[in-house]
Design an enzyme around this catalytic site. Sequence first.
Site, short mmCIF file in Angstrom:
data_model
loop_
_atom_site.label_atom_id
_atom_site.label_comp_id
_atom_site.label_asym_id
_atom_site.label_seq_id
_atom_site.Cartn_x
_atom_site.Cartn_y
_atom_site.Cartn_z
N ARG A 20 0.80 -1.22 0.00
CA ARG A 20 0.00 0.00 0.00
C ARG A 20 0.84 1.28 0.00
NH1 ARG A 20 -5.45 -0.01 1.47
NH2 ARG A 20 -5.07 1.32 3.26
N ASP A 137 -1.83 11.79 10.02
CA ASP A 137 -3.22 11.72 9.55
C ASP A 137 -3.80 13.08 9.89
OD1 ASP A 137 -6.19 11.20 9.90
OD2 ASP A 137 -5.56 9.15 9.42
N TYR A 150 -5.60 5.03 17.76
CA TYR A 150 -4.85 5.43 16.55
C TYR A 150 -4.67 6.94 16.53
CZ TYR A 150 -4.37 6.71 11.57
OH TYR A 150 -3.95 7.27 10.38
N1 LIG Z 1 -4.51 4.87 3.64
C1 LIG Z 1 -4.87 6.12 3.86
O1 LIG Z 1 -5.72 6.68 3.16
C2 LIG Z 1 -4.24 6.88 5.00
C3 LIG Z 1 -4.88 8.01 5.48
C4 LIG Z 1 -4.29 8.73 6.52
C5 LIG Z 1 -3.06 8.33 7.02
N2 LIG Z 1 -2.47 7.21 6.53
C6 LIG Z 1 -1.18 6.79 7.10
O2 LIG Z 1 -0.32 6.38 6.06
C7 LIG Z 1 0.50 5.28 6.50
C8 LIG Z 1 0.32 4.09 5.57
O3 LIG Z 1 -1.05 3.79 5.47
P1 LIG Z 1 -1.59 2.45 4.77
O4 LIG Z 1 -3.05 2.64 4.60
O5 LIG Z 1 -0.75 2.10 3.60
O6 LIG Z 1 -1.32 1.41 5.95
P2 LIG Z 1 -1.82 -0.11 6.04
O7 LIG Z 1 -2.33 -0.61 4.76
O8 LIG Z 1 -2.68 -0.22 7.24
O9 LIG Z 1 -0.44 -0.87 6.27
C9 LIG Z 1 0.12 -0.86 7.52
C10 LIG Z 1 1.61 -1.03 7.36
O10 LIG Z 1 2.16 -1.00 8.67
C11 LIG Z 1 2.94 -2.15 8.87
N3 LIG Z 1 2.76 -2.65 10.23
C12 LIG Z 1 1.61 -2.78 10.94
N4 LIG Z 1 1.88 -3.31 12.15
C13 LIG Z 1 3.23 -3.52 12.20
C14 LIG Z 1 4.12 -4.05 13.18
N5 LIG Z 1 3.69 -4.51 14.37
N6 LIG Z 1 5.43 -4.11 12.89
C15 LIG Z 1 5.88 -3.68 11.70
N7 LIG Z 1 5.11 -3.17 10.73
C16 LIG Z 1 3.78 -3.09 10.97
C17 LIG Z 1 2.44 -3.20 7.87
O11 LIG Z 1 3.51 -4.06 7.55
P3 LIG Z 1 3.28 -5.59 7.00
O12 LIG Z 1 2.20 -5.51 5.97
O13 LIG Z 1 4.63 -5.94 6.44
O14 LIG Z 1 2.90 -6.42 8.19
C18 LIG Z 1 1.99 -2.33 6.69
O15 LIG Z 1 3.06 -2.10 5.81
C19 LIG Z 1 0.08 5.01 7.95
O16 LIG Z 1 0.94 5.70 8.82
C20 LIG Z 1 -1.33 5.59 8.02
O17 LIG Z 1 -1.69 5.99 9.32
C21 LIG Z 1 -3.03 6.46 5.54
#
Ligand SMILES: NC(=O)c1ccc[n+]([C@@H]2O[C@H](COP(=O)([O-])OP(=O)(O)OC[C@H]3O[C@@H](n4cnc5c(N)ncnc54)[C@H](OP(=O)(O)O)[C@@H]3O)[C@@H](O)[C@H]2O)c1
Length: 241
Positions: A20, A137, A150
């Site tokens: 992602r 965020d 969170y």
């Molecule tokens: N998606 C959005 O629209 C959005 C919006 C606002 C903010 N954000 C921020 O952007 C960032 C990425 O978002 P995303 O949606 O791509 O995240 P996501 O799909 O929820 O992926 C979470 C990531 O964190 C890693 N992770 C989770 N628990 C872990 C642990 N215990 N140890 C090591 N790694 C861990 C996972 O690694 P593995 O898969 O290798 O386990 C994965 O790569 C985050 O900080 C999120 O808060 C995203």
Amino acid sequence: MAPPRNLAGHAALVTGAGRRLGRAFAEAIAAGGADLAVHYSGSQAGADEVVEGARAVGRRAVSLRADLSTIDGASALGEVDWLVNSAAIFEPWTIDDTTPEAWDHHQAVNLRAPFLLSQAFARHRAGRAGAIVNVLDWRALHPGPDHLPYTIAKAGLAALTQSLAVALAPAIRVNGLALGAILPPADGEGRQAVRGVPLGRWARVEEACDALLFLLAGPDFTTGTILHVDGGRHLVPGKSP
Ligand SMILES: NC(=O)c1ccc[n+]([C@@H]2O[C@H](COP(=O)([O-])OP(=O)(O)OC[C@H]3O[C@@H](n4cnc5c(N)ncnc54)[C@H](OP(=O)(O)O)[C@@H]3O)[C@@H](O)[C@H]2O)c1
């Protein structure tokens, strides 16, 4: 998309880079010419693909596995001059159902790990230049009642961003990237979150990547800033749908 930046000569560790957004961040950094350390926990196949893709275009790239909920996992670091703290967990706990375990898990992965990695990074840099970007965020500066552990961890990470910007100056710049709706959660929940976004759409992943590269490789005089890429969502705070 903005013209590509020349990132040659840099090396970045991106956490959560096996899937992602973290993966997109890592691929954008490699496309710009920088070397990569691709952190993952469960997403080994994705991390391997990122490494292979980076090597195929001439970058040095390695993957490293670490569980960021543990202190040991959050201390591992290679020889890099950029650190992108993107890994996070995002679960819909409320004031009514948040358990101590859920609270601790969010604080460990979303706040303590970026702190420990930043501390290790600063020690490795030993006064040499570097940059840290903490992925936040829009909720971080406008905490509401949803996704409570969170949101509070991200609010702490926003505060940490500003604190470290001063603590690690002048060698290391520390900035935050406050995202809005970029990618819906993997389980598909939350598509409706586009409601309440003044610009009326989800962001393109490339827009988040452009902003990240700006904070990493843009003006050297920028530190402690929190850049919103959220379509204006933070201007209309309130309960998320
Ligand atoms: N998606 C959005 O629209 C959005 C919006 C606002 C903010 N954000 C921020 O952007 C960032 C990425 O978002 P995303 O949606 O791509 O995240 P996501 O799909 O929820 O992926 C979470 C990531 O964190 C890693 N992770 C989770 N628990 C872990 C642990 N215990 N140890 C090591 N790694 C861990 C996972 O690694 P593995 O898969 O290798 O386990 C994965 O790569 C985050 O900080 C999120 O808060 C995203």
